[in-house]
Design an enzyme around this catalytic site. Structure first.
Site, PDB file in Angstrom:
ATOM      1  N   LYS A 288      -7.783   1.568  -2.135  1.00 32.16           N
ATOM      2  CA  LYS A 288      -7.385   0.904  -0.659  1.00 32.16           C
ATOM      3  C   LYS A 288      -7.172   2.210   0.188  1.00 32.16           C
ATOM      4  O   LYS A 288      -7.431   1.894   1.305  1.00 32.16           O
ATOM      5  CB  LYS A 288      -5.925   0.199  -0.826  1.00 32.16           C
ATOM      6  CG  LYS A 288      -5.270  -0.185   0.326  1.00 32.16           C
ATOM      7  CD  LYS A 288      -5.948  -1.220   1.215  1.00 32.16           C
ATOM      8  CE  LYS A 288      -5.442  -1.560   2.484  1.00 32.16           C
ATOM      9  NZ  LYS A 288      -4.024  -2.044   2.319  1.00 32.16           N
TER      10      LYS A 288
ATOM     11  N   THR B 258       0.860  -1.238   0.041  1.00 33.28           N
ATOM     12  CA  THR B 258      -0.180  -0.041  -0.006  1.00 33.28           C
ATOM     13  C   THR B 258       0.923   1.156   0.005  1.00 33.28           C
ATOM     14  O   THR B 258       1.736   1.351   1.149  1.00 33.28           O
ATOM     15  CB  THR B 258      -0.959   0.127   1.262  1.00 33.28           C
ATOM     16  OG1 THR B 258      -1.783  -1.149   0.993  1.00 33.28           O
ATOM     17  CG2 THR B 258      -1.797   1.272   1.299  1.00 33.28           C
TER      18      THR B 258
END
Length: 263
Positions: free
Chosen positions: A169, A94
């Site tokens: 995300k 991420t």
């Protein structure tokens, strides 16, 4: 498929196990003799350097922790340069969408495609083959990566062009963290009403207040214990989404008002 893998840690190691179980040939970076020995026990081919990981691979997956580590492995340490033309790099980390977009610029001269495949879930979800994977990239690169991702991901969602896996995300994690803040406020309200935290947390998951965050909090027994367990990851991701929104001249709006202090 012949796969390369970098970052066999808390999240990456169960991914490697699932890839091997699915019948893929997996070469994994192990920087120490101890890590290479442990990886070999799983059926993966442990390698001491990135060139060996990339050698002959159709897809190389990277699951390190930070943007800096992604750039270090892929660019500075030469992973992209070691990949053959026509192959695909998958970034599970991420990170800021600009990071994967920058990787694509470095990858293009080598004939390598890049997809960002942000993940939602934990090691137990990977082991069960039910990790949520949010993929950004063009259709051809997504299809090239899908057989590997399907070994541990369900659903595997193609959410748009490169960088959009990260963007979805980051929104997800902002909402998740805000939910933790709301639960902290709910616990405070319960105390004012004479309800202790454990009683409240045992009841709320059965009502309309139920959520993934509440499930995690209830499993840990308190908001504080749950936040301690996820804080390292949450703080990193919230810092990234705040940076991304600041670059756009905006902010998290009402979400920021309920995200716990210190996130």
């Amino acid at each position: 498929m012949r796969l390369g893998f970098v970052g066999a840690g808390r999240m990456g190691r169960p991914m490697v196990d699932r890839l091997v179980q699915a019948g893929h040939e997996v070469r994994v970076l192990g920087r120490s003799p101890e890590s290479r020995s442990a990886l070999a026990d799983s059926g993966a081919a442990a390698q001491a350097d990135l060139a060996a990981v990339a050698d002959g691979a159709d897809v190389v997956l990277v699951c390190v922790f930070t943007d800096d580590q992604v750039r270090q492995v892929c660019v500075d340490d030469g992973l992209l340069a070691a990949m053959r033309p026509g192959t695909t790099l998958v970034v599970h980390t991420t990170c800021n969408p600009r990071t994967v977009e920058g990787l694509a610029e470095h990858a293009a001269p080598h004939g390598v495609s890049v997809v960002d495949a942000a993940i939602s879930g934990g090691p137990h979800d990977i082991a069960a083959g039910r990790l949520t994977i949010l993929v950004g990239g063009d259709d051809a690169a997504f299809e090239a990566a899908r057989p590997a991702l399907s070994a541990y991901g369900d659903p595997v969602l193609h959410v748009g062009p490169l960088g959009h896996g990260q963007r979805v995300k980051l929104v997800n994690n902002a909402v998740f963290t805000a939910n933790i803040g709301l639960l902290a406020a709910a616990v405070d309200l319960g105390k004012q009403l004479g309800i202790d935290e454990s009683t409240l947390l045992s009841a709320l998951p059965h009502g309309s207040a139920a959520s993934r965050a509440l499930q995690g909090v209830a499993g840990r027994g308190s908001v504080a214990a749950f936040f301690d367990s996820v804080g390292e990851f949450v703080r990193k991701d919230i810092a990234v989404v705040r940076s991304v929104t600041a670059d756009l001249g905006t902010d998290l709006g009402v979400l920021d008002a309920v995200i716990p202090a210190g996130s």
